[in-house]
Design a protein around this motif. Structure first.
Motif, PDB file in Angstrom:
ATOM      1  N   LEU A   7       0.818  -1.207   0.000  1.00  0.00           N
ATOM      2  CA  LEU A   7       0.000   0.000   0.000  1.00  0.00           C
ATOM      3  C   LEU A   7       0.857   1.264   0.000  1.00  0.00           C
ATOM      4  O   LEU A   7       0.496   2.254  -0.643  1.00  0.00           O
ATOM      5  CB  LEU A   7      -0.941  -0.003   1.206  1.00  0.00           C
ATOM      6  CG  LEU A   7      -2.113  -0.970   1.112  1.00  0.00           C
ATOM      7  CD1 LEU A   7      -2.898  -0.969   2.414  1.00  0.00           C
ATOM      8  CD2 LEU A   7      -3.023  -0.614  -0.047  1.00  0.00           C
ATOM      9  N   SER A   8       1.988   1.240   0.700  1.00  0.00           N
ATOM     10  CA  SER A   8       2.848   2.428   0.688  1.00  0.00           C
ATOM     11  C   SER A   8       3.436   2.667  -0.700  1.00  0.00           C
ATOM     12  O   SER A   8       3.593   3.809  -1.124  1.00  0.00           O
ATOM     13  CB  SER A   8       3.954   2.301   1.720  1.00  0.00           C
ATOM     14  OG  SER A   8       4.885   1.322   1.313  1.00  0.00           O
ATOM     15  N   GLU A   9       3.754   1.619  -1.431  1.00  0.00           N
ATOM     16  CA  GLU A   9       4.272   1.781  -2.794  1.00  0.00           C
ATOM     17  C   GLU A   9       3.184   2.269  -3.745  1.00  0.00           C
ATOM     18  O   GLU A   9       3.418   3.107  -4.604  1.00  0.00           O
ATOM     19  CB  GLU A   9       4.857   0.465  -3.311  1.00  0.00           C
ATOM     20  CG  GLU A   9       6.180   0.101  -2.689  1.00  0.00           C
ATOM     21  CD  GLU A   9       7.287   1.066  -3.064  1.00  0.00           C
ATOM     22  OE1 GLU A   9       7.351   1.473  -4.241  1.00  0.00           O
ATOM     23  OE2 GLU A   9       8.071   1.419  -2.183  1.00  0.00           O
ATOM     24  N   VAL A  10       1.980   1.743  -3.584  1.00  0.00           N
ATOM     25  CA  VAL A  10       0.878   2.114  -4.485  1.00  0.00           C
ATOM     26  C   VAL A  10       0.425   3.541  -4.225  1.00  0.00           C
ATOM     27  O   VAL A  10       0.172   4.304  -5.165  1.00  0.00           O
ATOM     28  CB  VAL A  10      -0.293   1.123  -4.317  1.00  0.00           C
ATOM     29  CG1 VAL A  10      -1.529   1.611  -5.036  1.00  0.00           C
ATOM     30  CG2 VAL A  10       0.097  -0.251  -4.825  1.00  0.00           C
ATOM     31  N   LEU A  11       0.327   3.933  -2.968  1.00  0.00           N
ATOM     32  CA  LEU A  11      -0.221   5.240  -2.625  1.00  0.00           C
ATOM     33  C   LEU A  11       0.829   6.336  -2.548  1.00  0.00           C
ATOM     34  O   LEU A  11       0.489   7.492  -2.352  1.00  0.00           O
ATOM     35  CB  LEU A  11      -0.963   5.144  -1.280  1.00  0.00           C
ATOM     36  CG  LEU A  11      -2.136   4.180  -1.272  1.00  0.00           C
ATOM     37  CD1 LEU A  11      -2.728   4.102   0.125  1.00  0.00           C
ATOM     38  CD2 LEU A  11      -3.190   4.576  -2.281  1.00  0.00           C
ATOM     39  N   ASP A  12       2.102   6.016  -2.719  1.00  0.00           N
ATOM     40  CA  ASP A  12       3.168   7.007  -2.661  1.00  0.00           C
ATOM     41  C   ASP A  12       3.196   7.815  -3.951  1.00  0.00           C
ATOM     42  O   ASP A  12       2.518   7.499  -4.924  1.00  0.00           O
ATOM     43  CB  ASP A  12       4.509   6.303  -2.441  1.00  0.00           C
ATOM     44  CG  ASP A  12       5.571   7.255  -1.911  1.00  0.00           C
ATOM     45  OD1 ASP A  12       5.212   8.370  -1.521  1.00  0.00           O
ATOM     46  OD2 ASP A  12       6.752   6.856  -1.882  1.00  0.00           O
ATOM     47  N   LYS A  13       4.002   8.882  -3.980  1.00  0.00           N
ATOM     48  CA  LYS A  13       4.155   9.682  -5.191  1.00  0.00           C
ATOM     49  C   LYS A  13       4.773   8.838  -6.300  1.00  0.00           C
ATOM     50  O   LYS A  13       5.505   7.889  -6.033  1.00  0.00           O
ATOM     51  CB  LYS A  13       5.093  10.857  -4.930  1.00  0.00           C
ATOM     52  CG  LYS A  13       4.516  11.930  -4.057  1.00  0.00           C
ATOM     53  CD  LYS A  13       5.522  13.041  -3.942  1.00  0.00           C
ATOM     54  CE  LYS A  13       5.022  14.133  -3.053  1.00  0.00           C
ATOM     55  NZ  LYS A  13       6.009  15.200  -2.920  1.00  0.00           N
ATOM     56  N   PRO A  14       4.528   9.202  -7.572  1.00  0.00           N
ATOM     57  CA  PRO A  14       5.215   8.502  -8.661  1.00  0.00           C
ATOM     58  C   PRO A  14       6.728   8.705  -8.553  1.00  0.00           C
ATOM     59  O   PRO A  14       7.200   9.704  -8.013  1.00  0.00           O
ATOM     60  CB  PRO A  14       4.670   9.190  -9.922  1.00  0.00           C
ATOM     61  CG  PRO A  14       3.417   9.848  -9.494  1.00  0.00           C
ATOM     62  CD  PRO A  14       3.552  10.162  -8.045  1.00  0.00           C
ATOM     63  N   LYS A  15       7.477   7.750  -9.070  1.00  0.00           N
ATOM     64  CA  LYS A  15       8.929   7.809  -8.942  1.00  0.00           C
ATOM     65  C   LYS A  15       9.510   9.055  -9.594  1.00  0.00           C
ATOM     66  O   LYS A  15      10.518   9.591  -9.151  1.00  0.00           O
ATOM     67  CB  LYS A  15       9.568   6.566  -9.561  1.00  0.00           C
ATOM     68  CG  LYS A  15       9.448   5.350  -8.694  1.00  0.00           C
ATOM     69  CD  LYS A  15      10.286   4.217  -9.224  1.00  0.00           C
ATOM     70  CE  LYS A  15      10.225   3.039  -8.278  1.00  0.00           C
ATOM     71  NZ  LYS A  15      11.062   1.945  -8.743  1.00  0.00           N
ATOM     72  N   ALA A  16       8.870   9.558 -10.655  1.00  0.00           N
ATOM     73  CA  ALA A  16       9.383  10.742 -11.329  1.00  0.00           C
ATOM     74  C   ALA A  16       9.269  11.982 -10.458  1.00  0.00           C
ATOM     75  O   ALA A  16      10.014  12.941 -10.643  1.00  0.00           O
ATOM     76  CB  ALA A  16       8.621  10.960 -12.635  1.00  0.00           C
ATOM     77  N   LEU A  17       8.351  11.986  -9.490  1.00  0.00           N
ATOM     78  CA  LEU A  17       8.152  13.170  -8.658  1.00  0.00           C
ATOM     79  C   LEU A  17       8.844  13.062  -7.306  1.00  0.00           C
ATOM     80  O   LEU A  17       8.814  13.988  -6.517  1.00  0.00           O
ATOM     81  CB  LEU A  17       6.665  13.406  -8.428  1.00  0.00           C
ATOM     82  CG  LEU A  17       5.837  13.668  -9.689  1.00  0.00           C
ATOM     83  CD1 LEU A  17       4.386  13.848  -9.338  1.00  0.00           C
ATOM     84  CD2 LEU A  17       6.363  14.887 -10.420  1.00  0.00           C
TER      85      LEU A  17
END
Length: 122
Positions: free
Chosen positions: A107-117
């Protein structure tokens, strides 16, 4: 004392190197025109004499919509009993089991900011 002199010599060399690099970057562009013809494209907007006119065949009137000027309704105020019942109903299971840890990581990976940001952390 030896370490301080080595540091000062290194600092002087890097400053001189940076100044030399700046002088190399400021070379003027060549003044002679190129030996070949630069191709042009018909209708190129960089040539003001060759602009193509834009015709609008059927102009439309903008659609006018009425605005709703009534103020939005206020949120409902809850009594302390209702708040306590809602908290009791939403209690979380905080036991650390491998399944819960895996689900939290996903869930932390899914709900985190996109890697580009994301900002880089060093």
């Amino acid at each position: 004392m030896e370490l301080a002199t080595i540091f000062l010599i290194w600092l002087a060399i890097t400053v001189i190197d940076n100044l030399a690099k700046r002088r190399k970057r400021r070379l003027p562009p060549p003044e002679s025109p190129p030996d070949f013809d630069i191709p042009t494209i018909q209708g190129d907007p960089n040539f003001p004499g060759e602009e193509l006119p834009i015709f609008i065949e059927s102009p439309r009137q903008a659609e006018v919509r009425p605005r709703n000027l009534t103020p939005p309704s206020r949120p409902k105020k809850f009594s302390p009993q209702e708040v306590q019942r809602a908290q009791e109903a939403n209690e979380l299971d905080l036991t650390l089991t491998p399944a819960n840890v895996m689900q939290a990581f996903i869930l932390s990976e899914v709900l985190d900011k996109p890697k580009a940001l994301r900002r880089r952390r060093f």
